[in-house]
Design a protein around this motif. Structure first.
Motif, PDB file in Angstrom:
ATOM      1  N   SER A  29      -0.974  17.245 -18.816  1.00 10.53           N
ATOM      2  CA  SER A  29      -0.608  15.882 -18.468  1.00 10.53           C
ATOM      3  C   SER A  29       0.746  15.727 -17.808  1.00 10.53           C
ATOM      4  O   SER A  29       0.854  15.093 -16.769  1.00 10.53           O
ATOM      5  CB  SER A  29      -0.647  15.004 -19.717  1.00 10.53           C
ATOM      6  N   THR A  30       1.819  16.255 -18.369  1.00  8.65           N
ATOM      7  CA  THR A  30       3.143  16.004 -17.827  1.00  8.65           C
ATOM      8  C   THR A  30       3.485  17.021 -16.767  1.00  8.65           C
ATOM      9  O   THR A  30       3.436  18.209 -17.005  1.00  8.65           O
ATOM     10  CB  THR A  30       4.209  16.051 -18.941  1.00  8.65           C
ATOM     11  N   ALA A  69      19.894  -0.604 -25.411  1.00  5.85           N
ATOM     12  CA  ALA A  69      20.366  -0.052 -24.141  1.00  5.85           C
ATOM     13  C   ALA A  69      19.811   1.340 -23.879  1.00  5.85           C
ATOM     14  O   ALA A  69      20.329   2.061 -23.024  1.00  5.85           O
ATOM     15  CB  ALA A  69      21.894  -0.008 -24.132  1.00  5.85           C
ATOM     16  N   SER A  70      18.764   1.720 -24.596  1.00  2.00           N
ATOM     17  CA  SER A  70      18.152   3.044 -24.432  1.00  2.00           C
ATOM     18  C   SER A  70      16.728   2.871 -23.920  1.00  2.00           C
ATOM     19  O   SER A  70      15.848   2.417 -24.665  1.00  2.00           O
ATOM     20  CB  SER A  70      18.149   3.798 -25.761  1.00  2.00           C
ATOM     21  N   PRO A  71      16.479   3.208 -22.651  1.00  2.65           N
ATOM     22  CA  PRO A  71      15.158   2.925 -22.055  1.00  2.65           C
ATOM     23  C   PRO A  71      13.990   3.591 -22.760  1.00  2.65           C
ATOM     24  O   PRO A  71      12.876   3.067 -22.723  1.00  2.65           O
ATOM     25  CB  PRO A  71      15.306   3.437 -20.613  1.00  2.65           C
ATOM     26  N   ILE A  72      14.186   4.698 -23.438  1.00  2.00           N
ATOM     27  CA  ILE A  72      13.069   5.403 -24.066  1.00  2.00           C
ATOM     28  C   ILE A  72      12.382   4.554 -25.129  1.00  2.00           C
ATOM     29  O   ILE A  72      11.205   4.750 -25.424  1.00  2.00           O
ATOM     30  CB  ILE A  72      13.542   6.746 -24.673  1.00  2.00           C
ATOM     31  N   TYR A  73      13.102   3.570 -25.682  1.00  2.00           N
ATOM     32  CA  TYR A  73      12.528   2.730 -26.740  1.00  2.00           C
ATOM     33  C   TYR A  73      11.824   1.485 -26.199  1.00  2.00           C
ATOM     34  O   TYR A  73      11.305   0.684 -26.977  1.00  2.00           O
ATOM     35  CB  TYR A  73      13.627   2.306 -27.722  1.00  2.00           C
ATOM     36  N   LYS A  85       7.518  12.439 -21.616  1.00  2.00           N
ATOM     37  CA  LYS A  85       6.398  12.434 -22.549  1.00  2.00           C
ATOM     38  C   LYS A  85       6.071  11.009 -23.001  1.00  2.00           C
ATOM     39  O   LYS A  85       4.903  10.618 -23.043  1.00  2.00           O
ATOM     40  CB  LYS A  85       6.731  13.308 -23.759  1.00  2.00           C
ATOM     41  N   LYS A  86       7.113  10.251 -23.337  1.00  2.00           N
ATOM     42  CA  LYS A  86       6.910   8.879 -23.819  1.00  2.00           C
ATOM     43  C   LYS A  86       6.258   8.015 -22.739  1.00  2.00           C
ATOM     44  O   LYS A  86       5.319   7.243 -23.012  1.00  2.00           O
ATOM     45  CB  LYS A  86       8.262   8.286 -24.234  1.00  2.00           C
ATOM     46  N   ILE A  87       6.733   8.139 -21.519  1.00  2.00           N
ATOM     47  CA  ILE A  87       6.195   7.330 -20.424  1.00  2.00           C
ATOM     48  C   ILE A  87       4.710   7.629 -20.213  1.00  2.00           C
ATOM     49  O   ILE A  87       3.884   6.718 -20.095  1.00  2.00           O
ATOM     50  CB  ILE A  87       6.993   7.575 -19.128  1.00  2.00           C
ATOM     51  N   ASN A  88       4.362   8.895 -20.166  1.00  2.00           N
ATOM     52  CA  ASN A  88       2.966   9.244 -19.903  1.00  2.00           C
ATOM     53  C   ASN A  88       2.058   8.928 -21.082  1.00  2.00           C
ATOM     54  O   ASN A  88       0.883   8.635 -20.899  1.00  2.00           O
ATOM     55  CB  ASN A  88       2.868  10.720 -19.522  1.00  2.00           C
ATOM     56  N   GLN A  89       2.595   8.981 -22.297  1.00  2.00           N
ATOM     57  CA  GLN A  89       1.816   8.587 -23.471  1.00  2.00           C
ATOM     58  C   GLN A  89       1.510   7.098 -23.445  1.00  2.00           C
ATOM     59  O   GLN A  89       0.373   6.678 -23.651  1.00  2.00           O
ATOM     60  CB  GLN A  89       2.581   8.941 -24.756  1.00  2.00           C
TER      61      GLN A  89
END
Length: 373
Positions: free
Chosen positions: A19-20, A272-276, A306-310
């Motif tokens: 996937s990634t 302020a953390s985009p991953i969340y 990984k987070k974005i594609n999940q």
């Protein structure tokens, strides 16, 4: 279990797994591999990696070092600026909001050829939110996009000694709104805007993406409230995706940005953390990171991809890792990476045809110790 295809062995190893997207490279443009006595081997692995393989590679590539580094010096960079006189057509020092603060201004660099309306790339400088400049030489690679038919808009924003978060996000959103509101005047095509940032600029680019369409995350009183601040693509070179997990060497830049200790107030800092904040609508993103980056660990980009594609359930995130490269390493800031980044941007800007202005030739961007005005 999925059956893996055979590995094609030459100077490049190809494989396809899941996937990634993962590309590993160790490149040195100035080294002749034939004459080199170094035992190192240049290897590029390209294709698709599932999360299990990606996690394994991440663990194996992690560099351990007890050597002390000066994060402030690494982030600050050199006192060199882009020589703006080299661009035949440009507009400089344009306020994007009603302010006398020169940090809340932008510069527009037009391509030397092509016909309007021009497609737009927005450049965001790094500097740990506490230094850097929209004319900084650290953005010289992004300026090469003008040689591929794009308008490049260098956007400044208030630094952490002037204003705390979310002022920086408000600024760059106001700049995007200004660009769209004045598209007719400058002859822009703003249907799709790609934002490209380095380090802290990569963080702001990602924050723009995760807050697309969220009016509560912008200050519309800064101007052009009816224009959209949405972005349709992101490029993040060694960008920050989680300010709460920065190492000891660089955690203070996050503390200054927020105005408090982000490790003691993790929940407050996550805003302020985009991953969340990734949603299913997150746009395509292309990331490059060095595996020996001790200012922003490369695991941040791995986890973000990984987070974005999940969440999106699509291959929205692509990641290229440079073995042993440090933060802002010259092995990253090279023409090869610019060209690959342009391939990514072209797919967003020209989804149904090739970029008619695309060339494989890139001219060096001249720099100066004097800041243009």
């Amino acid at each position: 279990m999925k059956k893996f295809p055979k590995i094609i062995i030459s100077f490049i190893l190809f494989f396809s797994l899941g996937s990634t997207v993962l590309i590993l490279a160790q490149e040195n443009q100035e080294t002749d591999a034939v004459e080199s006595k170094s035992p190192n081997v240049d290897i590029t692995i390209t294709g698709e990696a599932d999360e299990q393989l990606l996690d394994q590679l991440t663990t194996n590539l992690k560099a351990e070092s007890e050597e002390e580094i000066d994060a402030e010096e690494s982030i600050r960079g050199s006192n060199q600026y882009i020589d703006m006189d080299q661009f035949r057509k440009r507009y400089l020092d344009i306020p994007y909001t009603e302010s006398d603060n020169d940090r809340q201004q932008l510069d527009i660099v037009f391509p030397p050829f092509g016909n309007p309306p021009y497609k737009v790339i927005v450049a965001l400088h790094g500097g740990g939110w506490s230094s850097g400049d929209r004319k900084s030489a650290s953005l010289r690679n992004i300026q090469m996009a003008a040689q591929q038919g794009y308008v490049v808009v260098n956007v400044g924003y208030r630094l952490s000694d002037q204003a705390k978060w979310p002022a920086q996000l408000y600024d760059v959103k106001a700049a995007i709104r200004y660009i769209r509101a004045n598209a007719k005047q400058y002859r822009f095509d703003t249907r799709n805007i790609v934002v490209w940032g380095n380090s802290a600029g990569g963080h702001l680019a990602s924050m723009l993406a995760v807050t697309n369409g969220m009016e509560e995350m912008e200050d519309l009183s800064m101007g052009n409230p009816k224009a959209s601040s949405e972005v349709q693509g992101v490029v993040s070179w060694y960008g920050i995706s989680d300010i709460t997990t920065l190492p000891d060497a660089s955690i203070n830049i996050a503390n200054r940005l927020m105005g408090f200790n982000v490790r003691e107030k993790t929940d407050e800092a996550k805003v302020a953390s985009p991953i969340y904040h990734v949603t299913k609508d997150f746009p395509p993103i292309y990331m490059i990171h060095g595996t020996n980056d001790r200012i922003v660990p490369f695991e941040q980009s791995v986890d973000f991809a990984k987070k974005i594609n999940q969440v999106t359930e699509k291959k929205q995130a692509s990641l290229k890792l440079h073995i042993n490269a440090t933060h802002g390493d010259n092995d990253i800031r090279n023409v090869t990476n610019v060209d690959e980044t342009m391939n990514f941007i072209d797919k967003i800007m020209y989804p149904e045809r090739k970029n008619p202005y695309r060339t494989r030739k890139y001219n060096e961007i001249k720099t100066s110790s004097e800041k243009a005005s």
